[in-house]
Write a protein that holds these residues in place. Sequence first.
Motif, PDB file in Angstrom:
ATOM      1  N   PHE A  27      71.200  29.420  11.277  1.00 21.91           N
ATOM      2  CA  PHE A  27      70.789  30.742  11.759  1.00 21.91           C
ATOM      3  C   PHE A  27      71.573  31.155  13.009  1.00 21.91           C
ATOM      4  O   PHE A  27      72.490  31.974  12.963  1.00 21.91           O
ATOM      5  N   ASN A  97      66.534  21.047  18.455  1.00 19.19           N
ATOM      6  CA  ASN A  97      66.253  20.713  19.857  1.00 19.19           C
ATOM      7  C   ASN A  97      66.591  19.279  20.270  1.00 19.19           C
ATOM      8  O   ASN A  97      67.050  19.036  21.380  1.00 19.19           O
ATOM      9  N   THR A 146      68.168  34.593  24.850  1.00 22.31           N
ATOM     10  CA  THR A 146      68.754  35.797  24.271  1.00 22.31           C
ATOM     11  C   THR A 146      68.368  37.087  24.992  1.00 22.31           C
ATOM     12  O   THR A 146      69.197  37.954  25.237  1.00 22.31           O
ATOM     13  N   GLN A 191      65.139  25.740   8.465  1.00 23.84           N
ATOM     14  CA  GLN A 191      64.710  26.079   9.831  1.00 23.84           C
ATOM     15  C   GLN A 191      63.246  25.695  10.061  1.00 23.84           C
ATOM     16  O   GLN A 191      62.861  25.309  11.169  1.00 23.84           O
TER      17      GLN A 191
END
Length: 389
Positions: A27, A97, A146, A191
Amino acid sequence: MSIKASSIDSAARVLKFGMVGGGQGAFIGDVHRKGATLDALAVLAAGCFSRNYENTLATGALWNLAQDRLYRTYEEMAQKEAAREDGIDFVIICTPNNTHFPAAKAFLEQGIHVVCDKPLALSSKQGEELKALAESKGLLFCVTYTYVGYPMVHQMRQMIRNGDIGKVRVVTGQYIQGWLATELESDGQKQASWRCDPALSGISNATGDIGTHLENLIAFTTGLKIESVCANLRPVGEHRKLDNEAEILVRYEGGATGMMWASQVAIGHDNDLRITICGDKGTIEWIQENPNYLRVDLLGEPSRILSRGNGYFYPEVNAMNRIPAGHVEGHFTAFANTYKAFCTTLSAKLDGKPAPDLFFPGVDAGIEGNRFVEKCVESSALGAVWVKF
Ligand SMILES: NC(=O)c1ccc[n+]([C@@H]2O[C@H](COP(=O)([O-])OP(=O)(O)OC[C@H]3O[C@@H](n4cnc5c(N)ncnc54)[C@H](O)[C@@H]3O)[C@@H](O)[C@H]2O)c1
């Protein structure tokens, strides 16, 4: 109409970067790659895009990379790139992560600047270790939150700094999604699978994945420091171990209070991030799915909707415009704004020049994010009690 930001003033150099993660089918890696190259300040030169070497080869071919710059492991990439005359200037880490800490460490040890996605690490202790290492080597470290790349978010920050809405009293934020309303991970959805796995995701899913964006966005815009949290985190789903749903009360230093809601099971909500900041002179509200607009309510005045690109913003916000008002800027340009700040700062550093006055989130923001997750998990485990930050 004044559109200046998309033209960069004589870039000193074009930086070379490599990527860990971001293989085909990933992604956020592709968004990084496009954001990092949008202003022609950096080119992709190397990669370990996946643990699957075939994927790395295919991704590298798509970006015309030389085969000797495509690596099977990030350890090999860090060593070999550091040894090359034309080696990468910085690396982007956009893996699940659990890989952030070891990968960032491997590149810092080799003297390579790092951009890493959030959550920075699996613990604030790991984050502190990365900070110490980056500082000892004189290396830049960016953590890609972001949403601080959006012009309207910078407008909110400037309005608060300039006292336009007075002293902040209350902040509410929600980041709610519906994509994990069913147990997608049981069908192997990529994901979902790693996010729901404590070994790969860490001690939290939703709070770490999207709650950290809220925490960072509120810290950036308001400057408020968390004094304590009271959190109710829970997994939703028969087989889940990590939270998909989090309700968090916050007390800030100086008396302001707040609420955050992070959910991955809010059916019908795609990427519904929004914050409302109430001061003693007014309220401002930003909704990420409509990011070019900002609602402002000043005491005793009619509501206003500010529209990006119209020139009536603070100068640093106007300077972020890329296209005229009404032409929608969004996710890619938010990443590009962060990369523009990071790349021009790094170029200046490499050229021995003063840093430009442009913002990118640093390693401290990443550590705060990890601490936020730890405190929320602690509070919730104790039965949703107030825990000092
Ligand atoms: N800043 C944001 O807005 C934002 C948005 C989404 C995800 N993220 C973060 O980005 C990271 C990735 O999320 P995603 O949704 O893109 O995940 P993803 O599963 O789509 O992509 C992960 C990529 O990492 C690769 N990978 C895994 N282990 C690797 C290794 N050891 N070496 C090389 N490559 C490896 C995978 O093959 C894949 O290409 C997460 O930490 C997530 O929290 C941030």
